[in-house]
Design an enzyme around this catalytic site. Structure first.
Site, PDB file in Angstrom:
ATOM      1  N   ARG A 102     -61.714 -24.698   7.941  1.00 25.21           N
ATOM      2  CA  ARG A 102     -62.670 -23.668   8.328  1.00 25.21           C
ATOM      3  C   ARG A 102     -62.174 -22.260   8.015  1.00 25.21           C
ATOM      4  NH1 ARG A 102     -66.703 -22.407   7.182  1.00 25.21           N
ATOM      5  NH2 ARG A 102     -67.260 -24.593   7.540  1.00 25.21           N
ATOM      6  N   LYS A 137     -67.382   1.028   5.196  1.00 25.27           N
ATOM      7  CA  LYS A 137     -68.138   0.176   6.128  1.00 25.27           C
ATOM      8  C   LYS A 137     -67.696  -1.271   5.945  1.00 25.27           C
ATOM      9  CE  LYS A 137     -72.062   3.346   6.109  1.00 25.27           C
ATOM     10  NZ  LYS A 137     -73.467   3.564   5.729  1.00 25.27           N
ATOM     11  N   LYS A 169     -68.627  15.295   4.923  1.00 28.64           N
ATOM     12  CA  LYS A 169     -69.961  14.765   5.153  1.00 28.64           C
ATOM     13  C   LYS A 169     -70.826  15.754   5.939  1.00 28.64           C
ATOM     14  CE  LYS A 169     -70.416  10.369   5.803  1.00 28.64           C
ATOM     15  NZ  LYS A 169     -71.039  10.016   4.501  1.00 28.64           N
ATOM     16  N   GLU A 199     -70.570  15.840   0.474  1.00 26.60           N
ATOM     17  CA  GLU A 199     -71.903  15.247   0.522  1.00 26.60           C
ATOM     18  C   GLU A 199     -72.953  16.343   0.603  1.00 26.60           C
ATOM     19  OE1 GLU A 199     -74.402  13.199   4.038  1.00 26.60           O
ATOM     20  OE2 GLU A 199     -72.583  12.099   3.499  1.00 26.60           O
ATOM     21  N   ASP A 220     -76.764  12.381  -1.543  1.00 30.37           N
ATOM     22  CA  ASP A 220     -77.195  11.419  -0.529  1.00 30.37           C
ATOM     23  C   ASP A 220     -78.716  11.369  -0.396  1.00 30.37           C
ATOM     24  OD1 ASP A 220     -76.573   9.511   1.507  1.00 30.37           O
ATOM     25  OD2 ASP A 220     -77.078  11.023   3.006  1.00 30.37           O
TER      26      ASP A 220
END
Length: 298
Positions: A102, A137, A169, A199, A220
């Site tokens: 597994r 992410k 950002k 960004e 973006d």
């Protein structure tokens, strides 16, 4: 060419997964059902088309449970496969094979799923200059593995952490007081080898940013028309990266605007697992399947 990950990185990750699965008493099902001296031979087989990644993670899972288990890879990481292809043979003590199964499949299916999703986009934008890239992410603790899977699928890696590049950002800009001041503060703080990316959401922000000469600009959630205008404004002065609303269907249109990179967080946080099974085969069946694959791949 895909560079394999060092065993030193892979082993602790696989060991932790095995310890989680073994719990406090080990594999009580296998130990009760299978005699200790039973030997077996099984084959890792694909159930669907895709790109392979994570074979070394699977190999470590079997080896750590029982060093007597042999693992023979038939296809390398990065290989494109069709349904029903054998990608590895496993042979040795049956208890160890079943105990490690597994964890081995979890890593192999997860990483191959990421590689497959990446390959799908990479293929669809191959007529352009753009490359598909991942983000931060990622699954906690598995970033190095998931970013490796992106490379196996023909993609590129974005920064690995907060410490290897500056990415200013929207919230940085809002709190600092503007695009220009944020870039100037970053440039004054970091070393000369650290790249700076900012960004922007609008063409006006882009114009302000370009005056400060960033190394890269993250465009973006811009429409294709806006992206084309942005690429023209940048005019080669910075790397142009597009993000937002990226799917396998939208990626070609985004890539055709002339951007250098397309980033997609879902490649690592939401890619579907590739279906791979561990099948029991007789020695004769396994040998026959191996010969067939070698003939088909000539």
């Amino acid at each position: 060419m895909l560079t394999k990950l060092p065993d030193l990185l892979i082993e602790p990750c696989v060991r932790a997964a095995l310890l989680e699965d073994l719990g406090r008493a080990g594999d009580i099902t296998t130990d009760a059902v299978i005699d200790a001296d039973t030997q077996t031979r099984l084959t890792l087989t694909t159930r669907e088309a895709g790109a392979i990644a994570g074979l070394d993670f699977a190999r470590h899972a079997f080896r750590l449970v029982d060093p007597a288990i042999s693992f023979e890879s038939l296809r390398p990481d990065g290989a494109r496969v069709q349904p029903g292809e054998a990608i590895a043979h496993i042979a040795g003590p049956a208890r160890g094979v079943l105990t490690a199964e597994r964890v081995a499949l979890n890593f192999l299916g997860r990483l191959s799923g990421i590689a497959t999703a990446t390959a799908n986009i990479a293929d669809r934008i191959s007529h352009t200059r753009a490359k598909i890239t991942c983000t931060r992410k990622t699954t906690p603790g598995l970033r190095f593995a998931e970013k490796y899977a992106v490379r196996a699928g023909g993609g590129a890696n974005h920064r690995f952490g907060l410490d290897d590049a500056v990415l200013i950002k929207d919230n940085h800009i809002a709190i600092a007081g503007g695009v220009a001041i944020a870039i100037r503060r970053a440039r004054a703080q970091v070393g000369h080898l650290v790249k700076i990316e900012v960004e922007v959401d609008t063409l006006r922000q882009l114009e302000e940013a370009l005056l400060e000469r960033p190394d890269a600009v993250l465009l973006d959630n811009m429409t294709p028309d806006m992206l084309r205008e942005a690429v023209a404004l940048i005019d080669g002065r910075a790397i142009a990266e597009a993000s937002g609303r990226v799917t396998a269907d939208t990626a070609p249109t985004i890539a055709e605007t002339g951007v250098d990179l397309i980033s997609a967080g879902w490649l690592t946080h939401s890619a579907r697992v590739l279906d791979i099974g561990l099948d029991f085969l007789s020695a004769h069946e396994a040998s026959s399947k191996t010969r067939l694959i070698l003939v088909n791949n000539k």
